[in-house]
Design a protein around this motif. Structure first.
Motif, mmCIF file in Angstrom:
data_model
loop_
_atom_site.group_PDB
_atom_site.id
_atom_site.type_symbol
_atom_site.label_atom_id
_atom_site.label_comp_id
_atom_site.label_asym_id
_atom_site.label_seq_id
_atom_site.Cartn_x
_atom_site.Cartn_y
_atom_site.Cartn_z
ATOM 1 N N TRP A 108 0.835 -1.209 0.000
ATOM 2 C CA TRP A 108 0.000 0.000 0.000
ATOM 3 C C TRP A 108 0.867 1.255 0.000
ATOM 4 O O TRP A 108 0.589 2.210 -0.722
ATOM 5 C CB TRP A 108 -0.918 -0.023 1.223
ATOM 6 N N THR B 48 0.714 3.857 -3.138
ATOM 7 C CA THR B 48 0.193 5.220 -2.935
ATOM 8 C C THR B 48 1.254 6.285 -3.165
ATOM 9 O O THR B 48 0.930 7.387 -3.595
ATOM 10 C CB THR B 48 -0.389 5.385 -1.520
ATOM 11 N N HIS B 49 2.509 5.999 -2.899
ATOM 12 C CA HIS B 49 3.592 6.963 -3.139
ATOM 13 C C HIS B 49 4.332 6.528 -4.388
ATOM 14 O O HIS B 49 5.480 6.089 -4.320
ATOM 15 C CB HIS B 49 4.545 7.027 -1.957
ATOM 16 N N GLN B 50 3.635 6.636 -5.525
ATOM 17 C CA GLN B 50 4.210 6.149 -6.773
ATOM 18 C C GLN B 50 5.533 6.828 -7.047
ATOM 19 O O GLN B 50 5.668 8.038 -6.948
ATOM 20 C CB GLN B 50 3.253 6.385 -7.932
#
Length: 109
Positions: free
Chosen positions: A63, A67-69
């Protein structure tokens, strides 16, 4: 002082001793079976807890990375590594590695 024991009394005493030994052995078997069942239940519960904790760790790391691509390679590693472990485990669990053709004890099937 003499003790007179009749054969009937001797057989009765021997029967009581045999019965006590039989009850003692049966209760020890029952206690051992109960302890084994409790131990198996504890092992299953412990294994379930460890599986759930590791699944939570894997999901949380995935996750965070999703979320922090950032880097695509990191994303592929984070998603692919757990898949490799799962595939390895399932392949080992579902593959027959040996065939035991030896007869069982007592002729049971």
């Amino acid at each position: 002082m003499t003790i007179d024991v009749t054969p009937t009394q001797l057989l009765a005493a021997l029967g009581v001793v045999v019965m006590l030994v039989w009850v003692w052995r049966a209760s020890s078997r029952r206690a051992k079976a109960a302890a084994d069942a409790a131990r198996k239940g504890a092992h299953l519960l412990s294994l379930t807890g460890r599986v759930l904790v590791m699944a939570a760790v894997i999901v949380s790391v995935q996750w965070v990375v999703i979320t922090h691509q950032g880097d695509v390679v990191l994303l592929l590693v984070v998603l692919g590594l757990p898949a490799l472990f799962a595939a390895y485990t399932l392949t080992r669990a579902l593959t027959i590695t040996a065939w035991d053709d030896s007869p069982r004890r007592g002729g049971r099937r």
